[in-house]
Design a protein around this motif. Structure first.
Motif, mmCIF file in Angstrom:
data_model
loop_
_atom_site.group_PDB
_atom_site.id
_atom_site.type_symbol
_atom_site.label_atom_id
_atom_site.label_comp_id
_atom_site.label_asym_id
_atom_site.label_seq_id
_atom_site.Cartn_x
_atom_site.Cartn_y
_atom_site.Cartn_z
ATOM 1 N N PRO A 1 18.988 -23.434 -12.420
ATOM 2 C CA PRO A 1 20.409 -23.722 -12.160
ATOM 3 C C PRO A 1 20.672 -25.078 -11.513
ATOM 4 O O PRO A 1 21.747 -25.641 -11.713
ATOM 5 N N LEU A 2 19.720 -25.597 -10.732
ATOM 6 C CA LEU A 2 19.970 -26.884 -10.077
ATOM 7 C C LEU A 2 19.126 -28.010 -10.664
ATOM 8 O O LEU A 2 18.947 -29.058 -10.035
ATOM 9 N N PRO B 1 14.474 -13.535 -3.712
ATOM 10 C CA PRO B 1 14.885 -12.129 -3.772
ATOM 11 C C PRO B 1 16.043 -11.893 -4.732
ATOM 12 O O PRO B 1 16.628 -10.821 -4.724
ATOM 13 N N PHE B 2 16.389 -12.908 -5.509
ATOM 14 C CA PHE B 2 17.504 -12.744 -6.445
ATOM 15 C C PHE B 2 17.061 -13.131 -7.844
ATOM 16 O O PHE B 2 16.147 -13.927 -8.033
ATOM 17 N N THR B 3 17.728 -12.528 -8.835
ATOM 18 C CA THR B 3 17.557 -12.989 -10.207
ATOM 19 C C THR B 3 18.938 -13.340 -10.749
ATOM 20 O O THR B 3 19.944 -12.730 -10.377
ATOM 21 N N PHE B 4 18.955 -14.344 -11.627
ATOM 22 C CA PHE B 4 20.173 -14.749 -12.316
ATOM 23 C C PHE B 4 20.040 -14.322 -13.779
ATOM 24 O O PHE B 4 18.952 -14.419 -14.343
ATOM 25 N N SER B 5 21.146 -13.908 -14.387
ATOM 26 C CA SER B 5 21.060 -13.458 -15.778
ATOM 27 C C SER B 5 20.880 -14.618 -16.757
ATOM 28 O O SER B 5 20.313 -14.444 -17.820
ATOM 29 N N GLU B 6 21.359 -15.810 -16.405
ATOM 30 C CA GLU B 6 21.372 -16.903 -17.377
ATOM 31 C C GLU B 6 20.362 -18.012 -17.106
ATOM 32 O O GLU B 6 20.113 -18.835 -17.975
ATOM 33 N N THR B 7 19.863 -18.086 -15.894
ATOM 34 C CA THR B 7 18.992 -19.215 -15.542
ATOM 35 C C THR B 7 17.818 -18.699 -14.723
ATOM 36 O O THR B 7 18.006 -17.903 -13.805
ATOM 37 N N LEU C 1 15.370 -23.272 -6.883
ATOM 38 C CA LEU C 1 16.575 -23.236 -7.708
ATOM 39 C C LEU C 1 16.602 -24.378 -8.733
ATOM 40 O O LEU C 1 17.540 -24.471 -9.512
#
Lengths: 470, 419
Positions: free
Chosen positions: A5-6, A388-394, A30
């Motif tokens: 994402p970044l 600790p997070f997942t993103f659906s697109e990236t 990120l």
């Protein structure tokens, strides 16, 4: 490689010890290009590279790995995904190189004591002359503003000054405090949050800015209800029954809220089978329904049906008996068995987990990909603590170990700044790119030799002159 | 940006729907104080967090919870029952206007109402939806229930916090106070949400974020996990200092005023010139004992006398106040800190210099109170508390009115239990 994402942002990382590196680490996970600007003088042991090299209690050097600037597992985890360049900011040539790096970066983040950057000639007023829309985040303990800004802190001092230490422990004895630098973790989070917030603002307005973060202030905001209790009700936190250990309220003390949620019972730690330091579980019931479910899980013992345990008021009043009876039940079982039995019945319970438990035994963290193996040239392949997070697109996975010191010198000094291989070689000798007093790492020289052999001593065409997304 | 900026804060063009309990309300507050239009969606009658004390003047009342006040500043508040068809219809309309949905309901719950990410994305492809739950949307513990205490146990905080056996024999591992399990989860949710907003500013696309308090807490123990991964070392709890594999000298000492000072640990380990500075300071208060002796110019002698130096240090601290110890040490370059309670902190003018304290008006009470302010000073996009926490349903007319719901319709919805 799939875009994170970044991807396209560049962060200059002038951080050291823990809180600052932890902040910039998340920018790397990120997808930002994070360049750690280092000066590898072992006398500056607080850069964290040498942590544990003496085999002391902070050791995270794997068996068989010789001590050195690349031997700390903790450093690698703390700086995962970053690039490293060695530049002496106090030399004229090094200062000029750093200014050119600033000119091509989006963010500069540092956690030195308050006047260090200004003493280098890199205060915010100077930074904006170099890069008008730069985002500058400083993370000094007391901030850069205020009469005591030049005081120094470490995580435990931030916790003491912010009230967090006082909030942890048993009543009538000294504070237990926090057995690790919680505010190095959390100060780091605020560093990353400040960077992202300012980047979002710049995306909307084109404006950069300076965020003068104070880690102690961040800690204070985490005790909001206690400060409001003081202002609104005149009630301080030096009082009978505070802090209430693991309970919501201490038995026999006036029944007031202790700022950890609803005032309920049971809400405590209980010994489990095994007898070890961490053979404990916790159980908390936030409704009568949850309490009745716990009674069923315990096999509906006679004591649990006594009228005095039927209501919150009764359970709070008789907590000592309540907890003793519950512990008689938990003590016969493994801590994970208590969790599974309780949770299957809708009762909140968990084991006290050790570091080993989390890495090796916790099935949830395993299923959630919490530790991701990554190779490191000196340490070997070890798991990194993953996001600790997942993103659906990236994608946003922590999957690259921390850099060797100076590992990216050629890519940055040559590729981005245009120094020739011979310039770098000279800089290693004259104290610009390596301290004269420290033997140079052989891989740095080998990398120069390999580069010379390829005959690419000029500009690396793969380098970026400026950020993609500025 | 398609929307107009309506505040000067960095999130002045962001609308957040907050369908969140104690797990996520801190994340919403952080964004609201930085300018986001955070609409807190509560069930009719108010959110359960309103039952958490302490209360204004001990009045147990949903509009008097100081917990709720602190965690919900700058937000607008609406009531909505998404278990009714009318409630869901309004929720969908709100989602169509939102940039972010932050939700903390149990995994599968929203999808069971037809409000899962796939359905909501169809209404608003730019939506960033963040689910912050106890254990996450997947895995064997996904349906387990949490609480602050549960997370501090499972996350590893309690392994490290507590007492040396010689100080408090048989003490349990201690969960530090203040609801920090929720803070940990909210901080990671904030990072993920803002990252998704930045990415959206390039791609035009929203996305779905799955994060958990357990995952966040397990990441919040500094070097404990690396100690196991790289060195296979366990740690032991020690009073008022780092938990490490071996016993270490005390670093927290009692002062004359009954409060404590944290000296940074290390007991009596000082370089000779630093010990000289310390001894001269001690001498001003009559506590130097033998530490000004010339023998202490020798580092090897200091090494031998470490435990003695630690004892002299402890007696010195007992002879001065904790604030004298803090300022005296810092002015001499020693990294010490007073162990302060809130009532000590509010006395420190440093925080006035930073403009930390924030006056917030409570017109419903005709009073103004002092709230904790911002962690950082933003030079270009100020942090501010724009209003006190919302009363129950305070902004129903504003928010639903903007969706075209007139007063008569709103009254009917209220009657039907939808709002």
């Amino acid at each position: 490689m799939e875009e994170k994402p970044l991807t396209g942002f560049r962060v200059l990382d002038f951080t050291w010890v823990r809180a600052g590196p932890w902040a910039a680490r998340w920018m790397a996970t990120l997808g930002a290009e994070v360049i750690k600007v280092e000066w590898p003088d072992p006398r500056l042991a607080m850069n964290g590279r040498y942590g544990g090299a003496d085999g002391g209690p902070m050791a995270s050097r794997p068996p068989g790995v010789p001590p050195g600037p690349n031997s700390s597992g903790h450093f690698s985890d703390n700086n995962a995904g970053k690039d490293s360049v060695t530049i002496n900011v106090r030399s004229a040539a090094g200062f000029d190189a750093v200014k050119r790096l600033i000119a091509m970066s989006d963010v500069l983040i540092e956690n030195y004591s308050s006047q260090v950057m200004e003493s280098w000639g890199l205060g915010y007023d100077e930074l904006v002359k170099i890069k008008p829309d730069i985002i500058y985040v400083s993370m000094a303990g007391l901030g850069h503003t205020g009469r005591n800004h030049d005081y120094q802190t470490m995580g435990n001092i931030v916790q003491a000054l912010s009230g967090l230490t006082h909030s942890s422990g048993l009543p009538d004895v000294e504070p237990a405090g926090w057995g690790w630098s919680y505010m190095d973790d959390t100060g780091g989070m605020y560093g990353a949050m400040s960077v992202l917030t300012a980047l979002y603002h710049r995306r909307s307005t084109g404006q950069g800015q300076y965020v003068d973060l104070s880690q102690v202030a961040a800690g204070m905001t985490l005790l909001g209800p206690a400060f409001l209790d003081l202002d609104v009700n005149g009630r301080g936190s030096r009082r009978e029954g505070y802090p209430a250990g693991n309970r919501a309220a201490w038995p026999g003390a006036p029944l007031v809220n202790n700022y950890r949620g609803q005032t309920v019972a049971p809400h405590n730690t209980y010994r489990t089978a095994g007898g070890g330091d961490n053979d404990w579980c916790v159980i908390a019931c936030f409704s009568d329904e949850e309490w009745r479910a716990l009674v069923q899980v315990m096999g509906s013992p006679e004591w649990a049906h006594e009228q005095r345990f039927a209501t919150f008021a009764g359970r709070l009043e008789h907590q000592i008996d309540l907890d003793r009876n519950i512990e008689a039940w938990t003590q016969e079982q493994d801590k994970y068995a208590v969790m599974d039995r309780c949770q299957a019945a809708g009762v909140r319970a968990a084991p006290v987990q050790t570091n080993e438990d989390r890495v090796d035994n916790d099935p949830q963290l395993k299923a959630r990909n919490a530790y991701v193996p990554a190779p490191h040239a000196v340490l070997g392949t070890f798991p990194l603590q993953n996001a600790p997070f997942t993103f659906s697109e990236t994608p946003a996975v922590t999957d690259r170990a921390g850099p060797l010191v100076g590992e990216h010198n050629i890519a940055i000094l040559n590729g981005k700044l245009g120094f020739s291989i011979e310039d770098i070689r000279a800089g290693y000798a004259d104290g610009t790119f390596w301290p004269a007093s420290v033997p140079i790492e052989p891989y740095l020289v080998a990398a120069l030799d390999a580069h010379s052999a390829q005959g690419t001593s000029g500009h690396d065409s793969a380098g970026h002159e400026s950020t993609v997304r500025s | 940006m398609t929307q107009e900026r309506f505040s000067a804060g960095p999130f002045g063009d962001v609308r957040v729907l907050e369908l969140a309990d104690v797990k996520g309300e801190w994340c919403g507050k952080l964004m609201a104080d930085l300018g986001a239009d955070v609409i807190k969606i509560e069930p009719p009658g108010g959110a359960p967090e309103r039952e958490i004390g302490p209360f204004y003047h001990e009045e147990v009342h949903p509009e008097r919870s100081l917990h709720f006040w602190h965690y919900n500043t700058s937000k607008r508040g609406v009531t909505l029952n998404i278990e009714t068809e009318d409630g869901r219809a309004l929720f969908r309309q709100l989602v169509a206007t939102a940039d972010v949905l932050l939700e903390t309901t149990r995994p599968g719950y929203l999808a069971s109402l037809g409000l899962g990410y796939e359905q909501l994305r169809a209404l608003n492809p730019r939506l960033v939806m963040c689910s912050l739950t106890d254990f996450g949307q997947t895995g064997p513990w996904r349906d387990y229930l949490g609480s602050d205490l549960i997370h501090l146990a499972a996350g590893g905080q309690m392994e490290s916090c507590g007492y040396s056996d010689e100080d408090v024999p048989g003490a349990p591992p201690i969960a530090p106070g203040g609801g920090n399990g929720w803070h940990m989860g909210s901080h990671y949710a904030y990072i993920a949400i803002v990252t998704a907003l930045i990415w959206r500013s390039f791609s035009g696309k929203g996305q779905y974020i799955d994060t958990s308090v357990h995952g966040a807490a397990a990441l919040t123990t500094e070097m404990k996990v690396p100690m196991w991964i790289y060195s296979r070392m366990h740690v032991r709890r020690q009073t008022g200092r780092q938990s490490v594999p071996i016993p270490t000298p005390r670093g927290q000492f009692l002062c004359k005023d009954g409060k404590y000072i944290t000296t940074g640990g290390g007991g009596g380990r000082f370089a000779p010139p630093r010990l000289r500075v310390l001894a001269e300071w001690m001498d001003q208060h009559g506590f130097a004992e033998d530490l000004l002796d010339e023998q202490y110019a020798d580092a090897a002698f200091i090494d031998q006398r470490q435990s003695h130096i630690g004892e002299v240090l402890e007696r010195f601290c007992a002879g001065i106040t904790s604030e004298q110890a803090y300022h005296g040490a810092q002015q001499r370059g020693f990294v010490w800190g007073a162990v302060r309670a809130p009532e000590d902190i509010v006395q420190d003018p440093h925080w006035d210099d930073r403009g930390f304290w924030t006056e917030v008006a409570h017109p419903e009470l005709g009073e103004t109170f002092t709230y904790p302010g911002a962690s950082g000073i933003y030079s270009a996009s100020p942090w501010q508390i724009s209003r006190r926490a919302p009363l129950i349903g305070e902004h129903n007319e504003d928010v639903f009115g903007a969706l075209g719901v007139d007063r008569a319709h709103l009254a009917a919805l209220r009657e039907a239990g939808a709002v």
